[in-house]
Design a protein around this motif. Structure first.
Motif, PDB file in Angstrom:
ATOM      1  N   PHE A  88       0.796  -1.226   0.000  1.00 51.25           N
ATOM      2  CA  PHE A  88       0.000   0.000   0.000  1.00 51.25           C
ATOM      3  C   PHE A  88       0.831   1.279   0.000  1.00 51.25           C
ATOM      4  O   PHE A  88       0.389   2.308  -0.519  1.00 51.25           O
ATOM      5  CB  PHE A  88      -1.035   0.003   1.135  1.00 51.25           C
ATOM      6  CG  PHE A  88      -0.492   0.084   2.525  1.00 51.25           C
ATOM      7  CD1 PHE A  88      -0.122   1.280   3.095  1.00 51.25           C
ATOM      8  CD2 PHE A  88      -0.391  -1.068   3.307  1.00 51.25           C
ATOM      9  CE1 PHE A  88       0.337   1.357   4.390  1.00 51.25           C
ATOM     10  CE2 PHE A  88       0.060  -1.005   4.613  1.00 51.25           C
ATOM     11  CZ  PHE A  88       0.445   0.209   5.162  1.00 51.25           C
ATOM     12  N   TYR A 111       0.462   4.045  -2.919  1.00 43.80           N
ATOM     13  CA  TYR A 111       0.201   5.452  -2.602  1.00 43.80           C
ATOM     14  C   TYR A 111       1.232   6.366  -3.260  1.00 43.80           C
ATOM     15  O   TYR A 111       0.887   7.337  -3.946  1.00 43.80           O
ATOM     16  CB  TYR A 111       0.215   5.653  -1.089  1.00 43.80           C
ATOM     17  CG  TYR A 111       0.260   7.098  -0.670  1.00 43.80           C
ATOM     18  CD1 TYR A 111      -0.886   7.888  -0.712  1.00 43.80           C
ATOM     19  CD2 TYR A 111       1.452   7.678  -0.238  1.00 43.80           C
ATOM     20  CE1 TYR A 111      -0.844   9.228  -0.340  1.00 43.80           C
ATOM     21  CE2 TYR A 111       1.500   9.011   0.138  1.00 43.80           C
ATOM     22  CZ  TYR A 111       0.351   9.782   0.091  1.00 43.80           C
ATOM     23  OH  TYR A 111       0.403  11.104   0.456  1.00 43.80           O
ATOM     24  N   THR A 135       9.979   4.287  -0.180  1.00 38.00           N
ATOM     25  CA  THR A 135       8.555   3.981  -0.070  1.00 38.00           C
ATOM     26  C   THR A 135       8.335   2.781   0.843  1.00 38.00           C
ATOM     27  O   THR A 135       7.288   2.155   0.801  1.00 38.00           O
ATOM     28  CB  THR A 135       7.950   3.674  -1.444  1.00 38.00           C
ATOM     29  OG1 THR A 135       8.569   2.484  -1.961  1.00 38.00           O
ATOM     30  CG2 THR A 135       8.181   4.807  -2.418  1.00 38.00           C
ATOM     31  N   MET A 163       1.013   9.661   5.511  1.00 43.45           N
ATOM     32  CA  MET A 163       0.018   8.990   4.677  1.00 43.45           C
ATOM     33  C   MET A 163      -0.718   7.889   5.449  1.00 43.45           C
ATOM     34  O   MET A 163      -1.630   7.269   4.924  1.00 43.45           O
ATOM     35  CB  MET A 163       0.662   8.396   3.420  1.00 43.45           C
ATOM     36  CG  MET A 163       1.797   7.413   3.620  1.00 43.45           C
ATOM     37  SD  MET A 163       1.303   5.701   3.982  1.00 43.45           S
ATOM     38  CE  MET A 163       0.355   5.294   2.538  1.00 43.45           C
ATOM     39  N   ALA A 192      -0.248  15.246  -3.088  1.00 47.10           N
ATOM     40  CA  ALA A 192      -0.780  14.247  -2.160  1.00 47.10           C
ATOM     41  C   ALA A 192      -2.007  14.750  -1.408  1.00 47.10           C
ATOM     42  O   ALA A 192      -2.855  13.947  -0.985  1.00 47.10           O
ATOM     43  CB  ALA A 192       0.305  13.853  -1.154  1.00 47.10           C
ATOM     44  N   TYR A 240      -4.915  13.614  -3.235  1.00 43.07           N
ATOM     45  CA  TYR A 240      -4.930  12.166  -3.496  1.00 43.07           C
ATOM     46  C   TYR A 240      -5.208  11.349  -2.235  1.00 43.07           C
ATOM     47  O   TYR A 240      -5.914  10.337  -2.278  1.00 43.07           O
ATOM     48  CB  TYR A 240      -3.592  11.759  -4.104  1.00 43.07           C
ATOM     49  CG  TYR A 240      -3.543  10.313  -4.543  1.00 43.07           C
ATOM     50  CD1 TYR A 240      -4.307   9.860  -5.623  1.00 43.07           C
ATOM     51  CD2 TYR A 240      -2.724   9.395  -3.898  1.00 43.07           C
ATOM     52  CE1 TYR A 240      -4.265   8.528  -6.027  1.00 43.07           C
ATOM     53  CE2 TYR A 240      -2.668   8.067  -4.298  1.00 43.07           C
ATOM     54  CZ  TYR A 240      -3.441   7.642  -5.362  1.00 43.07           C
ATOM     55  OH  TYR A 240      -3.402   6.325  -5.755  1.00 43.07           O
ATOM     56  N   LEU A 241      -4.672  11.783  -1.096  1.00 41.04           N
ATOM     57  CA  LEU A 241      -4.801  11.032   0.151  1.00 41.04           C
ATOM     58  C   LEU A 241      -6.277  10.864   0.537  1.00 41.04           C
ATOM     59  O   LEU A 241      -6.998  11.839   0.719  1.00 41.04           O
ATOM     60  CB  LEU A 241      -4.053  11.753   1.273  1.00 41.04           C
ATOM     61  CG  LEU A 241      -4.045  11.054   2.639  1.00 41.04           C
ATOM     62  CD1 LEU A 241      -3.293   9.733   2.565  1.00 41.04           C
ATOM     63  CD2 LEU A 241      -3.411  11.957   3.696  1.00 41.04           C
ATOM     64  N   MET A 260      -7.278   6.579  -4.613  1.00 39.21           N
ATOM     65  CA  MET A 260      -6.270   6.005  -3.725  1.00 39.21           C
ATOM     66  C   MET A 260      -6.809   4.785  -2.994  1.00 39.21           C
ATOM     67  O   MET A 260      -6.154   3.740  -2.944  1.00 39.21           O
ATOM     68  CB  MET A 260      -5.801   7.035  -2.704  1.00 39.21           C
ATOM     69  CG  MET A 260      -4.860   6.415  -1.662  1.00 39.21           C
ATOM     70  SD  MET A 260      -4.617   7.429  -0.201  1.00 39.21           S
ATOM     71  CE  MET A 260      -4.085   6.170   0.975  1.00 39.21           C
ATOM     72  N   VAL A 294      -5.233   0.857  -2.664  1.00 36.45           N
ATOM     73  CA  VAL A 294      -4.627   0.309  -1.436  1.00 36.45           C
ATOM     74  C   VAL A 294      -5.504  -0.714  -0.724  1.00 36.45           C
ATOM     75  O   VAL A 294      -5.032  -1.419   0.174  1.00 36.45           O
ATOM     76  CB  VAL A 294      -4.278   1.446  -0.449  1.00 36.45           C
ATOM     77  CG1 VAL A 294      -3.267   2.403  -1.073  1.00 36.45           C
ATOM     78  CG2 VAL A 294      -5.524   2.211  -0.002  1.00 36.45           C
ATOM     79  N   TYR A 316      -5.369  -1.686   3.714  1.00 40.06           N
ATOM     80  CA  TYR A 316      -5.422  -0.286   4.146  1.00 40.06           C
ATOM     81  C   TYR A 316      -6.877   0.185   4.053  1.00 40.06           C
ATOM     82  O   TYR A 316      -7.513   0.078   3.020  1.00 40.06           O
ATOM     83  CB  TYR A 316      -4.534   0.558   3.231  1.00 40.06           C
ATOM     84  CG  TYR A 316      -4.375   2.010   3.637  1.00 40.06           C
ATOM     85  CD1 TYR A 316      -5.438   2.905   3.520  1.00 40.06           C
ATOM     86  CD2 TYR A 316      -3.170   2.495   4.116  1.00 40.06           C
ATOM     87  CE1 TYR A 316      -5.297   4.232   3.871  1.00 40.06           C
ATOM     88  CE2 TYR A 316      -3.012   3.831   4.462  1.00 40.06           C
ATOM     89  CZ  TYR A 316      -4.076   4.685   4.338  1.00 40.06           C
ATOM     90  OH  TYR A 316      -3.932   6.001   4.689  1.00 40.06           O
TER      91      TYR A 316
END
Length: 281
Positions: free
Chosen positions: A60, A64, A100, A119, A245, A248-249, A254, A258, A263
């Protein structure tokens, strides 16, 4: 009049030079502008970030980070797999450009890494033999019962265990999750410490040999925020990454990417900033 004009021109030139210096791109933007790939570094940490066939970036955190990079317009991405303990040294040695791996934002790490805004927010947990015969729930249990704990080299759990009074002689450090599970299954360790996600994944692959402890039995300061790591010199890129982000978060796009890794919205971070986390963790 001429002297005043020249003086004004000189001052303007200094200001312009200072602005240009401030606008100088970091090494990652230089790399991108020259047509080279963005190298993402990660270890074998299921379900956070791990390699699939041909080192395909799975997990995940990879999903992301790659999602944000795509949103920024970057698709030339190269995976680089290493041991967990080699992530920060590899970043500093320019073997890759981004971490990452699913790394907690910690004050000690913030000295060497510039993290994105969080995140995720997650807790630690143990894997223990099924039935939890030693009654392990937190690091204090390891200390008070004089038990042996196994964890990964470079994991935050070493620092946390020592903070709660666990002795060096009670901590076994191994390369990663596979070795943690092996040590607990073989009885060389009474408990294996890691993140809840990692512990859950190990329990699922253990064939019923181990189970996961309740993360709520851990102290609050074992709950940590996760960020994407960059070199300090790439602060210009991190600023752009954070801006992308923000939208996107937690977005449907997203969450779709994930979800397969476990997630959920319950893991989304709160409103604490990376600056705050660096100072308090």
């Amino acid at each position: 009049m001429k002297k005043t004009f020249l003086k004004t021109l000189a001052v303007a030139g200094v200001a312009l030079g200072a602005s240009a210096a401030m606008a100088v791109a970091g090494p990652l933007m230089d790399r991108i502008d020259s047509g080279k790939s963005i190298r993402i570094g990660f270890a074998n940490e299921v379900p956070w970030a791990y390699p699939g066939d041909n080192n395909k970036p799975l997990g995940f955190v990879n999903a992301y980070a790659i999602g944000v990079l795509h949103k920024m317009g970057y698709t030339n991405i190269e995976p680089v797999v290493t041991d967990w303990g080699g992530l920060i040294p590899g970043l500093q040695a320019n073997r890759f450009d981004v971490i990452t791996g699913g790394m907690y934002i910690l004050g000690t790490r913030c000295k060497n890494v510039t993290f994105s805004e969080p995140m995720a927010k997650v807790a630690d947990a143990f894997i223990v033999p099924t039935g939890n015969p030693k009654g392990v729930g937190n690091y204090t249990d390891i200390k008070d019962k004089n038990l042996m704990m196994v964890t990964g080299a470079g994991y935050n759990t070493i620092e946390q265990a020592k903070k709660d009074g666990v002795k060096d002689s009670q901590i076994m450090a191994v390369p990663g999750p596979t070795e943690i599970l092996a040590a607990v299954k073989a009885g060389r360790a009474d408990a294996g410490a890691g993140t809840f996600f990692t512990s859950q994944a190990l329990a699922e692959k253990s064939g019923g040999a181990v189970e996961v402890t309740d993360p709520n039995k851990m102290p609050d300061d074992t709950k940590n925020w996760v960020g994407i790591g960059f070199r300090h010199a790439d602060a210009d890129f991190v600023k752009k990454f954070n801006a992308a982000a923000k939208d996107y978060l937690g977005s449907p796009d997203m969450m779709k990417e994930v979800a397969q890794y476990g997630y959920t919205k319950s893991v989304l971070p709160d409103d604490h900033s990376t600056d705050w986390v660096c100072q308090h963790r």
